[in-house]
Design a protein around this motif. Structure first.
Motif, PDB file in Angstrom:
ATOM      1  N   ILE A 139       0.827  -1.213   0.000  1.00 43.28           N
ATOM      2  CA  ILE A 139       0.000   0.000   0.000  1.00 43.28           C
ATOM      3  C   ILE A 139       0.861   1.263   0.000  1.00 43.28           C
ATOM      4  N   THR A 140       2.027   1.214   0.651  1.00 47.98           N
ATOM      5  CA  THR A 140       2.925   2.374   0.662  1.00 47.98           C
ATOM      6  C   THR A 140       3.386   2.700  -0.751  1.00 47.98           C
ATOM      7  N   PHE A 141       3.830   1.681  -1.487  1.00 48.59           N
ATOM      8  CA  PHE A 141       4.330   1.909  -2.838  1.00 48.59           C
ATOM      9  C   PHE A 141       3.203   2.251  -3.810  1.00 48.59           C
ATOM     10  N   MET A 142       2.026   1.662  -3.623  1.00 53.48           N
ATOM     11  CA  MET A 142       0.910   1.953  -4.531  1.00 53.48           C
ATOM     12  C   MET A 142       0.478   3.415  -4.406  1.00 53.48           C
ATOM     13  N   VAL A 143       0.334   3.905  -3.175  1.00 53.50           N
ATOM     14  CA  VAL A 143      -0.067   5.301  -2.982  1.00 53.50           C
ATOM     15  C   VAL A 143       1.025   6.235  -3.487  1.00 53.50           C
ATOM     16  N   SER A 144       2.294   5.862  -3.253  1.00 58.58           N
ATOM     17  CA  SER A 144       3.410   6.674  -3.734  1.00 58.58           C
ATOM     18  C   SER A 144       3.372   6.843  -5.244  1.00 58.58           C
ATOM     19  N   ASP A 145       2.880   5.821  -5.950  1.00 55.40           N
ATOM     20  CA  ASP A 145       2.816   5.880  -7.415  1.00 55.40           C
ATOM     21  C   ASP A 145       1.516   6.479  -7.930  1.00 55.40           C
ATOM     22  N   GLY A 146       0.723   7.083  -7.038  1.00 57.33           N
ATOM     23  CA  GLY A 146      -0.451   7.831  -7.482  1.00 57.33           C
ATOM     24  C   GLY A 146      -1.754   7.065  -7.499  1.00 57.33           C
ATOM     25  N   ILE A 147      -1.772   5.855  -6.924  1.00 60.19           N
ATOM     26  CA  ILE A 147      -3.011   5.082  -6.864  1.00 60.19           C
ATOM     27  C   ILE A 147      -3.785   5.503  -5.618  1.00 60.19           C
TER      28      ILE A 147
ATOM     29  N   LYS B  76       7.009  11.978  -0.622  1.00 63.39           N
ATOM     30  CA  LYS B  76       5.549  11.881  -0.625  1.00 63.39           C
ATOM     31  C   LYS B  76       5.000  11.320   0.688  1.00 63.39           C
ATOM     32  N   LYS B  77       5.825  11.299   1.701  1.00 67.11           N
ATOM     33  CA  LYS B  77       5.468  10.644   2.970  1.00 67.11           C
ATOM     34  C   LYS B  77       4.167  11.174   3.566  1.00 67.11           C
ATOM     35  N   VAL B  78       4.019  12.484   3.635  1.00 68.21           N
ATOM     36  CA  VAL B  78       2.822  13.077   4.250  1.00 68.21           C
ATOM     37  C   VAL B  78       1.572  12.644   3.495  1.00 68.21           C
ATOM     38  N   GLN B  79       1.643  12.715   2.172  1.00 71.41           N
ATOM     39  CA  GLN B  79       0.493  12.338   1.351  1.00 71.41           C
ATOM     40  C   GLN B  79       0.158  10.849   1.505  1.00 71.41           C
ATOM     41  N   ILE B  80       1.201   9.996   1.491  1.00 71.04           N
ATOM     42  CA  ILE B  80       0.987   8.550   1.634  1.00 71.04           C
ATOM     43  C   ILE B  80       0.269   8.253   2.942  1.00 71.04           C
ATOM     44  N   LYS B  81       0.748   8.861   4.030  1.00 70.97           N
ATOM     45  CA  LYS B  81       0.158   8.612   5.350  1.00 70.97           C
ATOM     46  C   LYS B  81      -1.293   9.102   5.410  1.00 70.97           C
ATOM     47  N   LYS B  82      -1.560  10.260   4.797  1.00 73.27           N
ATOM     48  CA  LYS B  82      -2.922  10.808   4.817  1.00 73.27           C
ATOM     49  C   LYS B  82      -3.898   9.906   4.077  1.00 73.27           C
ATOM     50  N   VAL B  83      -3.485   9.436   2.890  1.00 73.14           N
ATOM     51  CA  VAL B  83      -4.364   8.576   2.095  1.00 73.14           C
ATOM     52  C   VAL B  83      -4.708   7.310   2.857  1.00 73.14           C
ATOM     53  N   ILE B  84      -3.693   6.673   3.423  1.00 78.85           N
ATOM     54  CA  ILE B  84      -3.898   5.400   4.115  1.00 78.85           C
ATOM     55  C   ILE B  84      -4.718   5.606   5.390  1.00 78.85           C
ATOM     56  N   GLN B  85      -4.443   6.677   6.117  1.00 81.33           N
ATOM     57  CA  GLN B  85      -5.208   6.940   7.340  1.00 81.33           C
ATOM     58  C   GLN B  85      -6.674   7.225   7.022  1.00 81.33           C
ATOM     59  N   ALA B  86      -6.910   8.026   5.983  1.00 81.21           N
ATOM     60  CA  ALA B  86      -8.296   8.352   5.610  1.00 81.21           C
ATOM     61  C   ALA B  86      -9.062   7.089   5.239  1.00 81.21           C
ATOM     62  N   GLU B  87      -8.440   6.190   4.485  1.00 80.18           N
ATOM     63  CA  GLU B  87      -9.114   4.964   4.068  1.00 80.18           C
ATOM     64  C   GLU B  87      -9.342   4.030   5.252  1.00 80.18           C
ATOM     65  N   GLU B  88      -8.357   3.949   6.147  1.00 79.24           N
ATOM     66  CA  GLU B  88      -8.517   3.066   7.304  1.00 79.24           C
ATOM     67  C   GLU B  88      -9.621   3.581   8.227  1.00 79.24           C
ATOM     68  N   GLU B  89      -9.678   4.893   8.416  1.00 81.47           N
ATOM     69  CA  GLU B  89     -10.736   5.461   9.263  1.00 81.47           C
ATOM     70  C   GLU B  89     -12.112   5.231   8.640  1.00 81.47           C
ATOM     71  N   LYS B  90     -12.178   5.338   7.314  1.00 76.74           N
ATOM     72  CA  LYS B  90     -13.433   5.082   6.608  1.00 76.74           C
ATOM     73  C   LYS B  90     -13.868   3.635   6.826  1.00 76.74           C
ATOM     74  N   PHE B  91     -12.880   2.741   6.807  1.00 80.31           N
ATOM     75  CA  PHE B  91     -13.172   1.322   6.985  1.00 80.31           C
ATOM     76  C   PHE B  91     -13.602   1.023   8.417  1.00 80.31           C
ATOM     77  N   GLN B  92     -13.086   1.782   9.379  1.00 79.08           N
ATOM     78  CA  GLN B  92     -13.489   1.601  10.779  1.00 79.08           C
ATOM     79  C   GLN B  92     -15.003   1.742  10.910  1.00 79.08           C
ATOM     80  N   GLU B  93     -15.558   2.728  10.158  1.00 77.34           N
ATOM     81  CA  GLU B  93     -17.002   2.947  10.209  1.00 77.34           C
ATOM     82  C   GLU B  93     -17.748   1.759   9.596  1.00 77.34           C
ATOM     83  N   THR B  94     -17.182   1.227   8.521  1.00 77.65           N
ATOM     84  CA  THR B  94     -17.825   0.126   7.798  1.00 77.65           C
ATOM     85  C   THR B  94     -17.764  -1.171   8.586  1.00 77.65           C
ATOM     86  N   ILE B  95     -16.592  -1.474   9.121  1.00 79.26           N
ATOM     87  CA  ILE B  95     -16.323  -2.822   9.630  1.00 79.26           C
ATOM     88  C   ILE B  95     -17.179  -3.169  10.845  1.00 79.26           C
TER      89      ILE B  95
END
Length: 878
Positions: A283-291, A344-363
């Motif tokens: 996930i770190t490398f995927m977000v770094s590459d713009g996914i 791109k560290k800040v952006q990578i962390k933000k994307v992953i945190q936002a998605e994980e928090e979204k999943f917290q609501e779902t799970i």
């Protein structure tokens, strides 16, 4: 063996082949460019495919790479075994018509035995059984005993696709010793045991396979090799598997520390730790590459990996979002080779945190529902969850099918995937029907490309809005005709046209087409299979094929469209400047009165960011940047840094729209000559339209002027209504809000006092359910706080009992459930009771054994829900 780690081995490999005359190419991004056959780069040779097929000329006949790769075929097995992985790095050396088998084999042997100092006696090889040339090189040149050269069949040692370049291969194995073997005397490469591990595959591409299955020798054969960096590192370090490599151990130990669980004691814990360890790199490398996470394509792969890792965190007892913290560990190690990770560290962390928090609501909600389904299955003795229920989990609660499948497998259950897919298709069909619009009979079959295949229209409207031309074709109700009569609606095709046909998000032009004997209004213009077609209404007279005509575009409308289109380019660049280079266009519509721009981004754009984006666009407008049009090749446009959706298929010749030194984009649309012509730019709204995709709507030019006038009028009206001066308007509104809050507080206080006064009446209406005191009651217009206070008062008054209160307030249902201490000790649970009650009203909730609350949606089912409480209590008694 040489005592070096993963990063040193990578560098040794690169340096070795650089010394052999290879051009070093950095890893390509994980997103394939101009290759729609791949979702993600999954092999070292994948980005080099055009060089193998001859589509492109390689920058050198010898290339060496370390390519980052993602493989998704075995995601479900990652973590369950110690060898499956989603992310890995592939070392490879390549020859494009230069050296061949002898050099490839000699250099592979030299690198392994001399650079990495692997004992020669530990190495074995396999070859294609008909490849005598490879056998001779291994045996006579390298000196490997023939007993260590294992011939295998086509399935194992011949690389090919359906058609195209192909050839035999030779794999190099390391013998890990008898302790890893099966004990058979003839154990050797090709055996299913763990003794012989393949470390390097040398592919000799020497044939071209045609559609008839015939193999033709290539004039210039190629070399394609691949060696997994993690696997060779495990061999060098003496690790049993890739999870025990020193660099990957840093991640694994972080997971241990975060979860408080130890690796190597409990197999189920080991599975979860391996999942998180592997997926965190991916996930770190995927977000770094713009996914970015989304519900389709590679974005869905990313979402799936993040959610799978997050769920295994839950299984380890990690309750808070944690994946963005593991990113630090991954970046700390891999930035030595991939410095962009740190950038791109800040952006990578933000994307992953936002998605994980979204999943917290779902799970939480999804797992509760799924657990209920599982309980029902087990109680009925069934083994398979219905496709309907699986789809409800997905459609209503956002719970992905693969996660449902995985949780069920852990319980020894399955899911009806065929039924799920049927439900999905049913929903798609309904959506298609909802979108389908009735096409006017005059334009029936207008989208049929065959209808216009014989025509060729030249577009001349970038600079010219009026032109003399002639009619090439006329159509009505899907049929070619010779004439269109007065009041007819149909389609006209011209030899040359100044009308822009809708494409690239820009709407088609309108205007008039006039002849000696007719006038036709152009209602719309579209580009269908490169033919520009005009949708017309003949206002008077009669138009005929071959007739000379005068075509006139609505100039004011076109000018407004140009302003909005040019503004989208400035907006795109400003979004990248403020939010990050991960922002990419995901769609746009350019209309005369406004523009709409969809873009990839992982979270809402903050108000201050929107203001800054708007400021930048207006600044570039006021800088009066010259707008240049550059016609060039696709390759040259990429070298110039032009922005384009390079996953799309472009022609070799492309058109760049350049605005000063600020913006360069591939675009076929119409634009202003200078950014000052845009006038003003104003963002009207920003919203989410899909997971990972945001939308901005904006206006330019005269529309901004009209917007300001309307705002002025609205402010004046509000000032009159509130009887205050415009300068005092804000203070007046704040004072009114405070007054309303005060009144609402007083009202709630009165409601609580009224509720207290009826507490005794409610208690008197209690009933006995198998000896348990039940108090259930519905009250109108009471908010949750007041309902809870009433419940507390009743609970403090009675000695023993179960309380369930409901209220309908502003079309919403609120439930509160309470259980006295003596009944909690007997096993009654307020949270479980309220969950069942709320479910009947299409709601949900939960809580502690002694107190819980929930919400509902269907206000018409409140009475039914309360009537079911006795049966729910009886279940708990049982």
């Amino acid at each position: 063996m040489k005592k070096i780690g993963l990063h040193e081995i990578r560098q040794e490999f690169i340096d070795f082949f650089k010394d052999k005359g290879h051009l070093v190419i950095k890893s390509f991004p994980l997103i394939p460019k101009n290759d729609k056959s791949l979702l993600l780069i999954n092999a070292g040779m994948a980005p080099l495919k055009p060089y193998f097929t001859g589509e492109k000329t390689p920058p050198s006949k010898r290339i060496v790479t370390c390519q980052k790769c993602i493989r998704t075929a075995d995601i479900e097995n990652v973590g369950k075994t110690d060898r499956h992985a989603t992310f890995f790095e592939m070392l490879g050396n390549f020859s494009f018509g230069d050296y061949f088998k002898r050099e490839a084999i000699e250099w592979a042997w030299e690198f392994l035995t001399e650079r990495l100092e692997i004992p020669k006696e530990d190495l074995w090889v396999s070859i294609y059984k008909e490849d005598d040339e490879a056998f001779k090189i291994w045996n006579e040149v390298i000196g490997l005993e023939k007993e260590k050269i294992v011939p295998l069949g086509k399935e194992d040692n011949f690389w090919e696709l359906e058609i195209g370049p192909c050839g035999p291969c030779s794999e190099i194995y390391i013998d890990r010793g008898k302790k890893y073997g099966c004990g058979k005397k003839d154990c050797k490469p090709g055996c299913d045991c763990e003794r012989f591990i393949e470390i390097w595959n040398l592919v000799f591409t020497q044939y071209d396979k045609d559609k008839n299955g015939e193999y033709h020798p290539l004039e210039h054969p190629n070399i394609d090799t691949g060696m997994g960096l993690e696997r060779i590192t495990a061999i060098i370090e003496g690790a049993r598997n890739i999870f025990e490599i020193e660099e990957i151990q840093h991640i694994l130990k972080f997971v241990e520390k975060t979860s408080g669980k130890k690796y190597g004691i409990d197999p189920s814990v080991d599975t979860s730790i391996r999942v998180i360890t592997d997926h965190s790199r991916a996930i770190t490398f995927m977000v770094s590459d713009g996914i970015l996470p989304s519900n389709e394509g590679r974005g869905y792969v990313l979402r799936r990996l993040i959610r799978r890792a997050a769920r295994h965190g839950k299984l380890l007892g990690i309750e808070e979002p944690f994946l963005n913290k593991i990113v630090d560990v991954v970046i700390s190690s891999w930035k030595v080779e991939y410095p962009e990770l740190e950038e791109k560290k800040v952006q990578i962390k933000k994307v992953i945190q936002a998605e994980e928090e979204k999943f917290q609501e779902t799970i939480h909600q999804g797992i509760n529902i799924l657990e209920n389904y599982i309980e029902e299955l087990i109680s009925k003795g069934d083994k398979c969850l219905s496709g309907k229920n699986a789809f409800k989990l997905y459609d209503t609660y956002g719970f992905p099918l693969d996660l449902t499948r995985e949780i069920l497998e852990e319980k020894g259950l399955t899911v009806d995937e065929k039924g799920f897919n049927q439900q999905m298709e049913k929903q798609r069909n309904m959506a298609r029907k909802a979108r389908k619009s009735v096409v006017d009979s005059g334009w029936k079959n207008a989208q049929s490309t065959e209808l216009f295949s014989d025509y060729d229209t030249q577009f001349v409207g970038y600079d010219i809005l009026e032109i003399e031309t002639k009619v090439l074709g006329l159509f009505k109700q899907g049929e070619a005709i010779e004439n269109l009569e007065e009041y007819d609606q149909g389609i006209i095709i011209l030899k040359e046209t100044p009308f822009y046909g809708e494409s690239g998000g820009q709407v088609g032009d309108t205007g008039y087409i006039r002849g000696e004997n007719f006038v036709a209004r152009v209602l719309d213009t579209k580009r269908i299979d490169d033919v520009i077609v005009h949708f017309i209404n003949v206002e008077n007279g009669r138009v005929s094929v071959e007739e000379p005509v005068y075509a006139i575009v609505d100039k004011d409308r076109r000018e407004n469209i140009k302003r909005n289109h040019s503004a989208t380019h400035l907006l795109h660049r400003a979004l990248k400047d403020i939010l990050g280079e991960h922002v990419n266009q995901a769609g746009s519509i350019v209309l005369p009165d406004r523009l709409r721009f969809d873009f990839t981004h992982y979270e809402p754009v903050r108000e201050e960011q929107l203001k800054e984006i708007e400021r930048i666009v207006n600044k570039k407008i006021l800088e009066s940047l010259e707008v240049k049009i550059i016609n060039t090749t696709l390759n040259e446009s990429q070298k110039m840094g032009a922005v384009g959706l390079f996953e799309d298929k472009y022609e070799d010749e492309v058109r760049i729209v350049q605005m000063g030194d600020y913006s360069k984009e591939l675009c076929g649309g119409t634009h202003v000559d200078n950014t000052s012509n845009i006038g003003l730019f104003k963002i009207i709204s920003e919203s989410s339209i899909a997971a990972g995709v945001r939308r901005i709507e904006a206006i330019t030019g005269y529309a901004v002027y009209e917007y300001i006038n309307q705002m002025e009028k609205d402010i004046q009206n509000i000032s009159s209504i509130l009887k205050t001066d415009r300068s005092q308007l804000t203070d007046r509104i704040y004072n009114l809000i405070e007054e309303l809050k005060k009144k609402e507080k007083e009202l709630n206080s009165l409601k609580s006092k009224m509720a207290s006064s009826i507490a005794e009446d409610i208690i008197n209406k209690s009933v006995k359910v198998d000896g348990v005191n039940l108090i259930s009651y519905k009250i109108e217009d009471m908010d949750m706080d007041s309902l809870r206070n009433l419940g507390d008062e009743i609970k403090n008054t009675i000695d023993s009992g179960i309380i369930v209160l409901a209220s309908i307030d502003k079309n919403k249902v609120s439930f509160v459930s309470m259980v006295t201490k003596d009944l909690v000790n007997k096993g009654f649970h307020a949270g479980n009771i309220i969950k069942e009650v709320a479910k009947i009203t299409d709601g949900g909730g939960g809580g502690r054994p002694d107190m819980a609350q929930a919400g509902g949606k269907n206000i018409n089912k409140v009475e039914e829900a309360l009537s079911m409480i006795p049966s729910i209590i009886k279940k708990q008694i049982e």
